[in-house]
Motif scaffolding. Structure first.
Motif, mmCIF file in Angstrom:
data_model
loop_
_atom_site.group_PDB
_atom_site.id
_atom_site.type_symbol
_atom_site.label_atom_id
_atom_site.label_comp_id
_atom_site.label_asym_id
_atom_site.label_seq_id
_atom_site.Cartn_x
_atom_site.Cartn_y
_atom_site.Cartn_z
ATOM 1 N N ASN A 101 0.858 -1.188 0.000
ATOM 2 C CA ASN A 101 0.000 0.000 0.000
ATOM 3 C C ASN A 101 0.894 1.238 0.000
ATOM 4 O O ASN A 101 2.112 1.129 -0.187
ATOM 5 C CB ASN A 101 -0.965 -0.011 1.200
ATOM 6 N N GLY A 123 -2.477 -4.614 -4.117
ATOM 7 C CA GLY A 123 -2.208 -3.279 -3.603
ATOM 8 C C GLY A 123 -3.455 -2.706 -2.956
ATOM 9 O O GLY A 123 -4.504 -2.614 -3.595
ATOM 10 N N THR A 125 -5.735 0.279 -1.247
ATOM 11 C CA THR A 125 -5.870 1.724 -1.416
ATOM 12 C C THR A 125 -5.920 2.423 -0.057
ATOM 13 O O THR A 125 -6.934 2.982 0.348
ATOM 14 C CB THR A 125 -7.127 2.077 -2.234
ATOM 15 N N ALA A 142 -4.617 4.273 -5.819
ATOM 16 C CA ALA A 142 -4.431 3.176 -6.775
ATOM 17 C C ALA A 142 -3.521 3.605 -7.922
ATOM 18 O O ALA A 142 -2.627 2.855 -8.331
ATOM 19 C CB ALA A 142 -5.782 2.719 -7.318
ATOM 20 N N ILE A 146 -0.035 1.880 -9.043
ATOM 21 C CA ILE A 146 0.121 1.407 -10.423
ATOM 22 C C ILE A 146 1.346 2.035 -11.075
ATOM 23 O O ILE A 146 2.143 1.344 -11.736
ATOM 24 C CB ILE A 146 -1.152 1.724 -11.239
ATOM 25 N N ILE A 161 -5.557 -4.412 -7.556
ATOM 26 C CA ILE A 161 -5.831 -3.314 -6.644
ATOM 27 C C ILE A 161 -7.095 -3.627 -5.834
ATOM 28 O O ILE A 161 -8.143 -3.938 -6.397
ATOM 29 C CB ILE A 161 -6.014 -1.991 -7.394
ATOM 30 N N ILE A 185 -10.383 2.592 -11.695
ATOM 31 C CA ILE A 185 -9.080 1.930 -11.818
ATOM 32 C C ILE A 185 -8.909 1.347 -13.206
ATOM 33 O O ILE A 185 -7.852 1.490 -13.831
ATOM 34 C CB ILE A 185 -8.932 0.847 -10.732
#
Length: 269
Positions: A101, A123, A125, A142, A146, A161, A185
């Motif tokens: 994160n 990952g 948020t 996000a 990325i 994500i 996203i």
């Protein structure tokens, strides 16, 4: 839909006891059951005290890999521990890392280790301020994850994500916010996958399975790619197969029909 089986988590009382007592049979039976139910990854989340977590995770990985060839999802909030597991090569094949994160240097710790490999990574948020309630802020986090993944050379199709689904009981807009995150996203990076721990949405709600399966239906329609859930839950798996057929992700319902014939979904009484 990529299914990450959630039944080997130290937050589950039976699993917590099995880890403490090194009950290999329970760990192995749950891994096998999840594989047979359709899981693509088997989550390995000891969730024990920090000083015990490394030994517990190494032991659990060994038990899981002794009964299934499904890749393991190594799951811990401790990025240093995850890095150690990766560097020491305890996983027999590339699996999934849960998670990174924007709090601290978790991305910077994990991404270099999995760049150019087949490892998947989740990952979350959230950042140093915690999990934001605003979906636009989640999308911004996000985007940052990325962008970092791309700079380090992580395959974006292996990045999942998780917009951190909120509980409907405390946030009435949680489903709409989740949908907004999924679409936002994908609009930014179509190849990136979106995942989620779906059952979070029904926390402190009665008859939780109806909230969970309804959430899954809406999320699949919005473009959800993977999910952390119990693959042995036939209500949820039935909803997934049905929704994929209805949304034409499973054209003609071939997977739905096959899953029914195999006894993975539905009620044949």
């Amino acid at each position: 839909m990529i299914i990450i089986g959630e039944k080997l988590n130290g937050a589950i009382p039976a699993v917590k006891t099995a880890i403490a007592e090194r009950n290999a049979q329970l760990i192995r039976s749950r891994a096998t059951a999840q594989e047979q139910a359709g899981a693509h990854f088997i989550d390995c989340a000891p969730g024990t005290a920090p000083e015990l977590e490394y030994d517990a995770m190494v032991w659990m990985i060994g038990q899981i890999q002794s009964v299934t060839e499904k890749p393991v999802c190594i799951d811990s909030p401790d990025a240093a521990l995850l890095a150690r597991i990766l560097e020491e090569g305890h996983a027999a094949k590339p699996g999934m890392v849960n998670s990174v994160n924007e709090e601290g240097d978790k991305c910077e710790t994990i991404f270099p280790l999995i760049a150019g490999t087949d490892w998947h990574v989740i990952g979350l948020t959230c950042d140093r301020n915690g999990i934001p309630s605003d979906p636009e802020k989640k999308i911004d986090i996000a985007k940052s994850i990325i962008d970092k993944a791309a700079r380090y050379g992580v395959r974006l199709s292996n990045l999942h994500i998780d917009p951190c689904v909120m509980a409907l009981s405390t946030m009435p807009s949680s489903m709409k916010d989740f949908e907004r995150c999924i679409r936002g996203i994908h609009a930014y990076a179509p190849e990136v996958r979106v995942t989620g721990a779906i059952s979070n949405i029904s926390f402190e709600m009665p008859a939780r399975k109806y909230i969970n399966t309804g959430c899954m239906a809406y999320a699949i329609r919005a473009g959800l790619d993977s999910a952390i859930l119990d693959p042995c839950n036939t209500d949820m798996m039935s909803a997934i197969y049905a929704c994929e057929a209805l949304c034409m992700a499973d054209k003609g319902g071939r997977k739905y029909n096959r899953a029914y014939r195999q006894g993975k979904i539905g009620d044949k009484k």
